[in-house]
Design an enzyme around this catalytic site. Structure first.
Site, mmCIF file in Angstrom:
data_model
loop_
_atom_site.group_PDB
_atom_site.id
_atom_site.type_symbol
_atom_site.label_atom_id
_atom_site.label_comp_id
_atom_site.label_asym_id
_atom_site.label_seq_id
_atom_site.Cartn_x
_atom_site.Cartn_y
_atom_site.Cartn_z
ATOM 1 N N CYS A 1 40.527 27.194 42.683
ATOM 2 C CA CYS A 1 39.374 27.827 41.883
ATOM 3 C C CYS A 1 38.124 27.146 42.484
ATOM 4 C CB CYS A 1 39.417 27.571 40.421
ATOM 5 S SG CYS A 1 40.526 28.901 39.453
ATOM 6 N N ASP A 29 28.058 39.273 30.587
ATOM 7 C CA ASP A 29 28.408 38.006 30.015
ATOM 8 C C ASP A 29 29.097 37.288 30.891
ATOM 9 O OD1 ASP A 29 26.525 37.899 27.954
ATOM 10 O OD2 ASP A 29 28.001 38.420 26.491
ATOM 11 N N ASP A 48 43.017 37.536 39.694
ATOM 12 C CA ASP A 48 42.676 36.228 40.003
ATOM 13 C C ASP A 48 43.319 36.022 41.413
ATOM 14 O OD1 ASP A 48 40.819 34.051 39.124
ATOM 15 O OD2 ASP A 48 41.525 35.298 37.351
ATOM 16 N N GLY A 87 53.038 45.211 43.986
ATOM 17 C CA GLY A 87 51.830 44.230 44.505
ATOM 18 C C GLY A 87 51.088 44.998 45.805
ATOM 19 N N ASP A 98 38.501 30.232 29.368
ATOM 20 C CA ASP A 98 39.024 29.173 29.918
ATOM 21 C C ASP A 98 38.356 28.408 31.054
ATOM 22 O OD1 ASP A 98 39.158 31.390 31.820
ATOM 23 O OD2 ASP A 98 41.168 31.266 32.443
HETATM 24 N N1 LIG Z 1 33.583 41.379 42.512
HETATM 25 C C1 LIG Z 1 33.394 41.792 41.236
HETATM 26 N N2 LIG Z 1 33.034 42.689 40.720
HETATM 27 C C2 LIG Z 1 32.669 42.810 39.560
HETATM 28 N N3 LIG Z 1 33.019 41.726 38.750
HETATM 29 C C3 LIG Z 1 33.007 40.796 39.098
HETATM 30 C C4 LIG Z 1 33.539 40.414 40.546
HETATM 31 N N4 LIG Z 1 33.927 39.366 40.730
HETATM 32 C C5 LIG Z 1 33.909 38.683 39.429
HETATM 33 N N5 LIG Z 1 33.392 39.392 38.454
HETATM 34 C C6 LIG Z 1 33.156 39.226 37.030
HETATM 35 O O1 LIG Z 1 32.440 37.979 37.035
HETATM 36 C C7 LIG Z 1 32.741 37.224 35.842
HETATM 37 C C8 LIG Z 1 33.128 35.806 36.339
HETATM 38 O O2 LIG Z 1 34.214 36.018 37.251
HETATM 39 P P1 LIG Z 1 35.114 34.706 37.470
HETATM 40 O O3 LIG Z 1 36.235 35.022 38.235
HETATM 41 O O4 LIG Z 1 34.565 33.429 37.693
HETATM 42 O O5 LIG Z 1 35.778 34.558 36.026
HETATM 43 P P2 LIG Z 1 37.110 34.848 35.475
HETATM 44 O O6 LIG Z 1 37.553 36.200 35.642
HETATM 45 O O7 LIG Z 1 37.042 33.998 34.013
HETATM 46 O O8 LIG Z 1 38.268 33.996 36.294
HETATM 47 P P3 LIG Z 1 38.770 32.627 36.229
HETATM 48 O O9 LIG Z 1 38.974 32.083 34.576
HETATM 49 O O10 LIG Z 1 40.137 32.805 36.737
HETATM 50 O O11 LIG Z 1 38.095 31.372 37.072
HETATM 51 C C9 LIG Z 1 33.933 37.825 35.355
HETATM 52 O O12 LIG Z 1 33.515 38.373 33.974
HETATM 53 C C10 LIG Z 1 34.551 38.653 36.324
HETATM 54 O O13 LIG Z 1 35.056 40.096 35.782
HETATM 55 MG MG LIG Z 2 38.523 32.929 33.118
#
Ligand SMILES: Nc1ncnc2c1ncn2[C@@H]1O[C@H](COP(=O)(O)OP(=O)(O)OP(=O)(O)O)[C@@H](O)[C@H]1O
Ligand SMILES: [Mg+2]
Length: 337
Positions: free
Chosen positions: A20, A55, A75, A146, A231
């Site tokens: 991450c 958010d 992810d 996949g 998380d």
């Molecule tokens: N390319 C993208 N297009 C649209 N939304 C995105 C994109 N990349 C990230 N996001 C959104 O931005 C927010 C933050 O993403 P991020 O991946 O950091 O968090 P996450 O999904 O909780 O992942 P993790 O908990 O594994 O770090 C999430 O709501 C995610 O859906």
């Molecule tokens: Mg998360």
């Protein structure tokens, strides 16, 4: 359990970042995404998309009728450990975590694999996929297909589909003043992984932590009628807590002496093994944080970019230390004591 390959390759050497910690920095991501998200339901307004808006919640959640909701999340990242089987397990555990973080249950997943086919043997890729399959099986979630591409750096992860009760979700914007904050896994994964990448030292406790599903934590939170959680992953405890407090319109207070760390985390920071992502997290939250007299080393540890970290829950959970509380919105969104 490690890979049975004769001469294991050091997978972390095939990527610039790892786990991450290779995420896009939070501020940059939010700037790119600003205004592109669709409308999300404010409670009861009939909009089917319940989570997935500005958010930045952990997963998208869509109401599909009959008291059910579908959860969707994806992810993937570059190798966080050298062992192929463990990396597969960690990446899958991390991908599944976002389903638990919104109060869902994973039901099906597909693999995402990027592989430098000229540089790394396919038997290593098989080990990665085997690790992912075994972790998903522990979650009761079959991997059904996949997508795979040739790429300069190896990357692996899952797109996961889950189900949830639309009236019992865990969301970022449901935190209220007066509620304690609990954290279900110790911190230090980013700095220990950075040390592993640099020196090859293996931290078994870190691997165990990264391969522990957040299933039980999510279940316990729902049982206690908790409605707010996330998380702790690439943006670190402070980054994810900042998002939660901002979305909920409250201030979060962290009791730094109550935050649990893996053995060796402090030594890793002192010895200079700090991922770039952890420094960027700290820079992102600092303008919104009252750190008082908290030392730089402690700030870095609190902002350290985690991989497959625990749930941060607005409420109390058995077995999880209380690391702070939510209070009414003050001048700063975060206060660290
Ligand atoms: N390319 C993208 N297009 C649209 N939304 C995105 C994109 N990349 C990230 N996001 C959104 O931005 C927010 C933050 O993403 P991020 O991946 O950091 O968090 P996450 O999904 O909780 O992942 P993790 O908990 O594994 O770090 C999430 O709501 C995610 O859906
Ligand atoms: Mg998360």
């Amino acid at each position: 359990m490690t890979s049975p390959l004769a001469a294991p390759v050091r997978l972390t050497q095939y990527a610039r970042g790892g786990g991450c910690a290779c995420k896009i920095p939070p501020g940059e991501l939010e700037t790119v995404l600003a205004g592109l998200a669709g409308p999300v339901s404010a409670a009861g307004d009939g909009e089917p998309l319940l989570l997935g808006g500005d958010d930045g919640d952990d997963a998208a959640v869509l109401r599909v009728g009959d008291g059910r909701a579908v959860v969707s999340t994806v992810d993937f990242f570059t190798p966080v450990v050298d062992d192929a089987y463990d990396w597969g397990r960690i990446a899958a555990c991390n991908a599944l975590s976002d389903v638990y973080a919104v109060g869902g249950e994973p039901v099906m997943a597909v693999n995402l694999l990027a592989w430098p086919r000229d540089a790394l043997p396919w038997e290593v890729a098989r080990e990665v996929l085997r690790g992912g399959r075994d972790m998903a099986a522990l979650a009761g979630c079959p991997i059904a297909g996949g997508h795979s591409i040739d790429d300069a750096e190896p990357k692996y992860g899952l797109a996961v589909t889950g189900i949830a009760d639309p009236d019992r979700l865990l969301r970022l914007d449901a935190g209220r003043p007066g509620v304690p904050l609990s954290l279900t896994k110790p911190l230090g994964l980013g700095v220990l992984n950075a040390r592993h990448k640099a020196t090859g030292e293996v931290f078994a406790d870190a691997v165990d932590t990264m391969t522990t599903l957040n299933a039980e934590a999510g279940r316990l939170a729902l049982e206690r009628d908790i409605g707010c959680a996330t998380d702790v992953t690439g943006f670190g405890l402070l980054g994810h807590l900042y998002k939660l407090a901002r979305a909920s319109g409250v201030t979060a207070v962290v009791d730094s002496s109550a935050v649990p760390y893996l053995d060796g985390a402090r030594a890793a920071v002192r010895d200079g093994f700090v991922p770039g992502g952890s420094r960027r997290n700290l820079a992102w939250v600092s303008p919104h944080t009252d750190f008082g007299r908290i030392a730089e080393e402690e700030r870095l540890l609190l902002a350290d970019a985690q991989t497959s970290g625990g749930l941060l829950v607005a409420g109390e959970l058995p077995g999880a230390p209380v690391v702070g509380e939510l209070v009414g919105r003050g001048r700063h969104t975060l206060i660290v004591r």
